[in-house]
Design a protein around this motif. Structure first.
Motif, mmCIF file in Angstrom:
data_model
loop_
_atom_site.group_PDB
_atom_site.id
_atom_site.type_symbol
_atom_site.label_atom_id
_atom_site.label_comp_id
_atom_site.label_asym_id
_atom_site.label_seq_id
_atom_site.Cartn_x
_atom_site.Cartn_y
_atom_site.Cartn_z
ATOM 1 N N GLY A 1 0.820 -1.198 0.000
ATOM 2 C CA GLY A 1 0.000 0.000 0.000
ATOM 3 C C GLY A 1 0.853 1.247 0.000
ATOM 4 N N ARG A 2 0.192 2.391 0.191
ATOM 5 C CA ARG A 2 0.875 3.676 0.201
ATOM 6 C C ARG A 2 0.119 4.621 1.129
ATOM 7 N NH1 ARG A 2 0.205 6.009 -5.812
ATOM 8 N NH2 ARG A 2 1.241 7.798 -4.808
ATOM 9 N N ARG B 1 5.417 11.578 1.347
ATOM 10 C CA ARG B 1 4.396 10.537 1.472
ATOM 11 C C ARG B 1 3.959 10.025 0.104
ATOM 12 N NH1 ARG B 1 0.088 12.891 3.159
ATOM 13 N NH2 ARG B 1 0.870 14.883 3.908
ATOM 14 N N GLN B 2 3.831 10.921 -0.862
ATOM 15 C CA GLN B 2 3.414 10.500 -2.195
ATOM 16 C C GLN B 2 4.430 9.576 -2.847
ATOM 17 O OE1 GLN B 2 2.805 14.294 -4.113
ATOM 18 N NE2 GLN B 2 0.680 14.451 -3.455
ATOM 19 N N ASN B 3 5.666 9.630 -2.376
ATOM 20 C CA ASN B 3 6.723 8.815 -2.947
ATOM 21 C C ASN B 3 6.971 7.522 -2.171
ATOM 22 O OD1 ASN B 3 8.483 8.797 -5.188
ATOM 23 N ND2 ASN B 3 10.234 9.233 -3.884
ATOM 24 N N ARG B 4 6.263 7.330 -1.046
ATOM 25 C CA ARG B 4 6.467 6.153 -0.214
ATOM 26 C C ARG B 4 5.580 4.989 -0.675
ATOM 27 N NH1 ARG B 4 10.776 7.668 1.279
ATOM 28 N NH2 ARG B 4 11.405 8.188 3.404
ATOM 29 N N ARG B 5 6.128 3.770 -0.551
ATOM 30 C CA ARG B 5 5.380 2.551 -0.789
ATOM 31 C C ARG B 5 5.650 1.609 0.380
ATOM 32 N NH1 ARG B 5 4.067 5.864 -3.747
ATOM 33 N NH2 ARG B 5 3.696 5.766 -6.011
ATOM 34 N N LEU C 1 8.197 -3.515 5.117
ATOM 35 C CA LEU C 1 9.130 -2.774 4.278
ATOM 36 C C LEU C 1 8.585 -1.396 3.937
ATOM 37 C CD1 LEU C 1 9.926 -5.643 1.724
ATOM 38 C CD2 LEU C 1 11.238 -5.049 3.770
ATOM 39 N N VAL C 2 9.492 -0.418 3.852
ATOM 40 C CA VAL C 2 9.170 0.923 3.377
ATOM 41 C C VAL C 2 10.104 1.223 2.214
ATOM 42 C CG1 VAL C 2 9.050 3.383 3.931
ATOM 43 C CG2 VAL C 2 8.457 1.680 5.670
ATOM 44 N N ALA C 3 9.549 1.639 1.089
ATOM 45 C CA ALA C 3 10.356 1.871 -0.104
ATOM 46 C C ALA C 3 10.143 3.282 -0.644
ATOM 47 C CB ALA C 3 10.011 0.845 -1.189
ATOM 48 N N TYR D 1 -0.746 6.888 7.578
ATOM 49 C CA TYR D 1 -1.988 7.328 6.929
ATOM 50 C C TYR D 1 -2.540 6.282 5.956
ATOM 51 C CZ TYR D 1 -0.641 11.888 8.795
ATOM 52 O OH TYR D 1 -0.282 12.915 9.620
ATOM 53 N N LEU D 2 -2.838 5.097 6.483
ATOM 54 C CA LEU D 2 -3.378 4.008 5.667
ATOM 55 C C LEU D 2 -4.892 3.996 5.750
ATOM 56 C CD1 LEU D 2 -0.955 1.153 6.810
ATOM 57 C CD2 LEU D 2 -0.654 2.735 4.898
#
Length: 211
Positions: free
Chosen positions: A21-22, A100-104, A113-115, A187-188
């Motif tokens: 998710g993101r 945040r917009q760039n996080r996956r 995992l955070v990418a 913020y899921l």
């Protein structure tokens, strides 16, 4: 859900992605409760500084039109207030929004995992073990924090503080938005399901250790 990131090169042998998710990417003034006071302070600086900017402009107009200029030392100081206020209350939340917009995010059979979507790299990870501390702020948008170093007793004994310990680091205060400790899934919209999945994996890890 977000399926625009290829997790395959970052997985261990036998590891499978169970959820991905993101974070919600909308603009937010208040980034976290620990430093929620920064926004009112920033807006106050911005308002006070606006007076200085106006005074400086009037001084420049006076110089152009009449050839004389009013004292502008105070205006320069207030312009500094304007700049700092803008950084805190406008630029900082905007930088956090772009981050945040760039996080996956992903939860696998073994890790969280955070990418970074831009450079296609995993920037944070934590193994899901039987001593994993899971903290979730449930709501319309849920933030799940995973801190492998903290057990429940340590969490209860932690002092409640208003600001992060490193808040005086100018870069983090103005541009960081928040300080990631462990792995933070922010913020899921389906955060409750993610929290339940993590607890299930933690239980499975505990059962495996007892065998």
């Amino acid at each position: 859900m977000s399926e625009d990131f290829d997790w395959t090169p970052h997985l261990w042998d036998g590891e499978e992605v169970l959820w991905q998710g993101r974070p919600d990417g909308r603009f937010r003034f208040f980034l976290q409760t620990q430093n929620i006071a920064l926004i009112p302070i920033g807006l106050l600086f911005l308002a006070v500084g606006s007076i200085g900017v106006l005074g400086l402009l009037l001084s420049l107009v006076s110089l152009i039109v009449g050839g004389s200029v009013a004292p502008i030392e105070e205006s320069f100081v207030m312009v500094l207030f304007f700049v700092v206020g803008g950084l805190i209350s406008i630029v900082r939340p905007r930088v956090d929004q772009k981050r945040r917009q760039n996080r996956r995010y992903a939860v696998t059979t073994q890790r969280a995992l955070v990418a970074d979507h831009g450079n296609q790299q995993v920037v944070a990870a934590t193994a899901i073990t039987d001593d994993l501390y899971i903290d979730a702020a449930l709501g319309k948008f849920t933030t799940v924090k995973l801190n492998a170093w903290m057990n429940a007793k340590e969490a209860r004994d932690m002092p409640v503080v208003l600001f992060d310990r490193d808040m005086f680091s100018m870069q983090k205060v103005l541009f960081g938005g928040y300080t990631e400790k462990g792995v933070e899934l922010r913020y899921l919209t389906d955060g409750r399901e993610v929290k339940n999945l993590l607890h299930e994996l933690k239980t499975n890890a505990a059962e495996t250790n007892t065998i």
